[in-house]
Design a protein around this motif. Structure first.
Motif, PDB file in Angstrom:
ATOM      1  N   UNK A   8       0.835  -1.201   0.000  1.00 34.82           N
ATOM      2  CA  UNK A   8       0.000   0.000   0.000  1.00 34.82           C
ATOM      3  C   UNK A   8       0.871   1.253   0.000  1.00 34.82           C
ATOM      4  N   UNK A   9       1.943   1.244   0.783  1.00 34.05           N
ATOM      5  CA  UNK A   9       2.847   2.396   0.820  1.00 34.05           C
ATOM      6  C   UNK A   9       3.528   2.598  -0.528  1.00 34.05           C
ATOM      7  N   UNK A  10       3.967   1.508  -1.136  1.00 34.99           N
ATOM      8  CA  UNK A  10       4.628   1.603  -2.440  1.00 34.99           C
ATOM      9  C   UNK A  10       3.654   2.104  -3.497  1.00 34.99           C
ATOM     10  N   UNK A  11       2.442   1.570  -3.511  1.00 35.19           N
ATOM     11  CA  UNK A  11       1.437   2.000  -4.490  1.00 35.19           C
ATOM     12  C   UNK A  11       1.090   3.473  -4.306  1.00 35.19           C
ATOM     13  N   UNK A  12       0.924   3.891  -3.064  1.00 33.41           N
ATOM     14  CA  UNK A  12       0.598   5.291  -2.806  1.00 33.41           C
ATOM     15  C   UNK A  12       1.742   6.203  -3.256  1.00 33.41           C
ATOM     16  N   UNK A  13       2.972   5.804  -2.973  1.00 31.57           N
ATOM     17  CA  UNK A  13       4.120   6.618  -3.403  1.00 31.57           C
ATOM     18  C   UNK A  13       4.173   6.712  -4.919  1.00 31.57           C
ATOM     19  N   UNK A  14       4.008   5.595  -5.590  1.00 30.88           N
ATOM     20  CA  UNK A  14       4.049   5.602  -7.060  1.00 30.88           C
ATOM     21  C   UNK A  14       2.940   6.454  -7.656  1.00 30.88           C
ATOM     22  N   UNK A  15       1.794   6.522  -6.958  1.00 27.34           N
ATOM     23  CA  UNK A  15       0.664   7.317  -7.439  1.00 27.34           C
ATOM     24  C   UNK A  15       0.788   8.788  -7.070  1.00 27.34           C
ATOM     25  N   UNK A  16       1.834   9.126  -6.314  1.00 27.17           N
ATOM     26  CA  UNK A  16       2.024  10.506  -5.913  1.00 27.17           C
ATOM     27  C   UNK A  16       1.212  10.911  -4.696  1.00 27.17           C
ATOM     28  N   UNK A  17       0.599   9.954  -4.038  1.00 27.98           N
ATOM     29  CA  UNK A  17      -0.193  10.220  -2.832  1.00 27.98           C
ATOM     30  C   UNK A  17       0.739  10.108  -1.617  1.00 27.98           C
ATOM     31  N   UNK A  18       1.579  11.117  -1.453  1.00 31.36           N
ATOM     32  CA  UNK A  18       2.648  11.025  -0.461  1.00 31.36           C
ATOM     33  C   UNK A  18       2.148  11.069   0.977  1.00 31.36           C
ATOM     34  N   UNK A  19       1.078  11.781   1.233  1.00 29.32           N
ATOM     35  CA  UNK A  19       0.528  11.799   2.598  1.00 29.32           C
ATOM     36  C   UNK A  19       0.056  10.395   2.986  1.00 29.32           C
ATOM     37  N   UNK A  20      -0.625   9.733   2.071  1.00 28.21           N
ATOM     38  CA  UNK A  20      -1.065   8.363   2.316  1.00 28.21           C
ATOM     39  C   UNK A  20       0.126   7.417   2.410  1.00 28.21           C
ATOM     40  N   UNK A  21       1.100   7.598   1.543  1.00 29.30           N
ATOM     41  CA  UNK A  21       2.313   6.768   1.586  1.00 29.30           C
ATOM     42  C   UNK A  21       3.019   6.920   2.933  1.00 29.30           C
ATOM     43  N   UNK A  22       3.077   8.145   3.431  1.00 26.93           N
ATOM     44  CA  UNK A  22       3.713   8.375   4.733  1.00 26.93           C
ATOM     45  C   UNK A  22       2.975   7.652   5.849  1.00 26.93           C
ATOM     46  N   UNK A  23       1.661   7.648   5.796  1.00 24.81           N
ATOM     47  CA  UNK A  23       0.881   6.949   6.822  1.00 24.81           C
ATOM     48  C   UNK A  23       1.157   5.451   6.785  1.00 24.81           C
ATOM     49  N   UNK A  24       1.183   4.897   5.595  1.00 27.68           N
ATOM     50  CA  UNK A  24       1.486   3.467   5.468  1.00 27.68           C
ATOM     51  C   UNK A  24       2.929   3.181   5.874  1.00 27.68           C
ATOM     52  N   UNK A  25       3.848   4.105   5.559  1.00 25.53           N
ATOM     53  CA  UNK A  25       5.249   3.913   5.943  1.00 25.53           C
ATOM     54  C   UNK A  25       5.394   3.886   7.459  1.00 25.53           C
ATOM     55  N   UNK A  26       4.634   4.707   8.156  1.00 22.44           N
ATOM     56  CA  UNK A  26       4.666   4.691   9.623  1.00 22.44           C
ATOM     57  C   UNK A  26       4.227   3.333  10.149  1.00 22.44           C
ATOM     58  N   UNK A  27       3.193   2.766   9.520  1.00 25.59           N
ATOM     59  CA  UNK A  27       2.748   1.425   9.913  1.00 25.59           C
ATOM     60  C   UNK A  27       3.833   0.402   9.617  1.00 25.59           C
ATOM     61  N   UNK A  28       4.481   0.539   8.458  1.00 19.46           N
ATOM     62  CA  UNK A  28       5.572  -0.380   8.098  1.00 19.46           C
ATOM     63  C   UNK A  28       6.685  -0.317   9.127  1.00 19.46           C
ATOM     64  N   UNK A  29       7.040   0.885   9.535  1.00 17.87           N
ATOM     65  CA  UNK A  29       8.120   1.054  10.506  1.00 17.87           C
ATOM     66  C   UNK A  29       7.779   0.347  11.808  1.00 17.87           C
ATOM     67  N   UNK A  30       6.580   0.579  12.307  1.00 16.84           N
ATOM     68  CA  UNK A  30       6.160  -0.057  13.557  1.00 16.84           C
ATOM     69  C   UNK A  30       6.117  -1.575  13.408  1.00 16.84           C
ATOM     70  N   UNK A  31       5.491  -2.034  12.345  1.00 15.25           N
ATOM     71  CA  UNK A  31       5.334  -3.474  12.158  1.00 15.25           C
ATOM     72  C   UNK A  31       6.675  -4.168  11.940  1.00 15.25           C
ATOM     73  N   UNK A  32       7.559  -3.561  11.163  1.00 14.54           N
ATOM     74  CA  UNK A  32       8.863  -4.178  10.892  1.00 14.54           C
ATOM     75  C   UNK A  32       9.765  -4.160  12.122  1.00 14.54           C
ATOM     76  N   UNK A  33       9.769  -3.033  12.826  1.00 14.11           N
ATOM     77  CA  UNK A  33      10.732  -2.855  13.919  1.00 14.11           C
ATOM     78  C   UNK A  33      10.247  -3.313  15.290  1.00 14.11           C
ATOM     79  N   UNK A  34       8.938  -3.390  15.490  1.00 14.30           N
ATOM     80  CA  UNK A  34       8.409  -3.747  16.800  1.00 14.30           C
ATOM     81  C   UNK A  34       7.715  -5.106  16.783  1.00 14.30           C
TER      82      UNK A  34
END
Length: 91
Positions: A8-34
């Motif tokens: 979802x983060x990659x798709x949002x970034x590719x679509x130029x929806x950076x605010x949405x990509x950032x939200x998904x990236x925050x989830x990725x960070x938490x899920x990957x690191x915690x």
């Protein structure tokens, strides 16, 4: 959840929806690191950050993140993902 957040983060970034990509990236960070704490998910998070950086015009930053993802994927035994990130790091 991480299997949704990463693409979802990659798709949002590719679509130029950076605010949405950032939200998904925050989830990725938490899920990957915690939650997951596995090498391949760290690599996936690097790839996500690469796509976001690329869309923001951060050429060197994006390439470095893709290169880091490739190394991590390779070390985790994911050669197809590593090859994809290697290609992104060269583009």
């Amino acid at each position: 959840r991480i299997t949704f957040a990463v693409p979802a983060a990659i798709a949002a970034a590719r679509a130029g929806e950076l605010e949405l990509a950032d939200k998904h990236e925050e989830q990725c960070a938490y899920l990957a690191n915690v939650v997951m704490r596995l090498p391949a998910w760290y690599a996936a998070h690097d790839e996500v950050r690469g796509h976001i950086a690329a869309r923001r015009g951060g050429g060197a930053d994006a390439l470095a993140r893709f290169a880091a993802a490739a190394v991590r994927f390779r070390d985790a035994g994911h050669p197809i993902d590593a090859a994809r990130c290697d290609q992104l790091a060269r583009s």
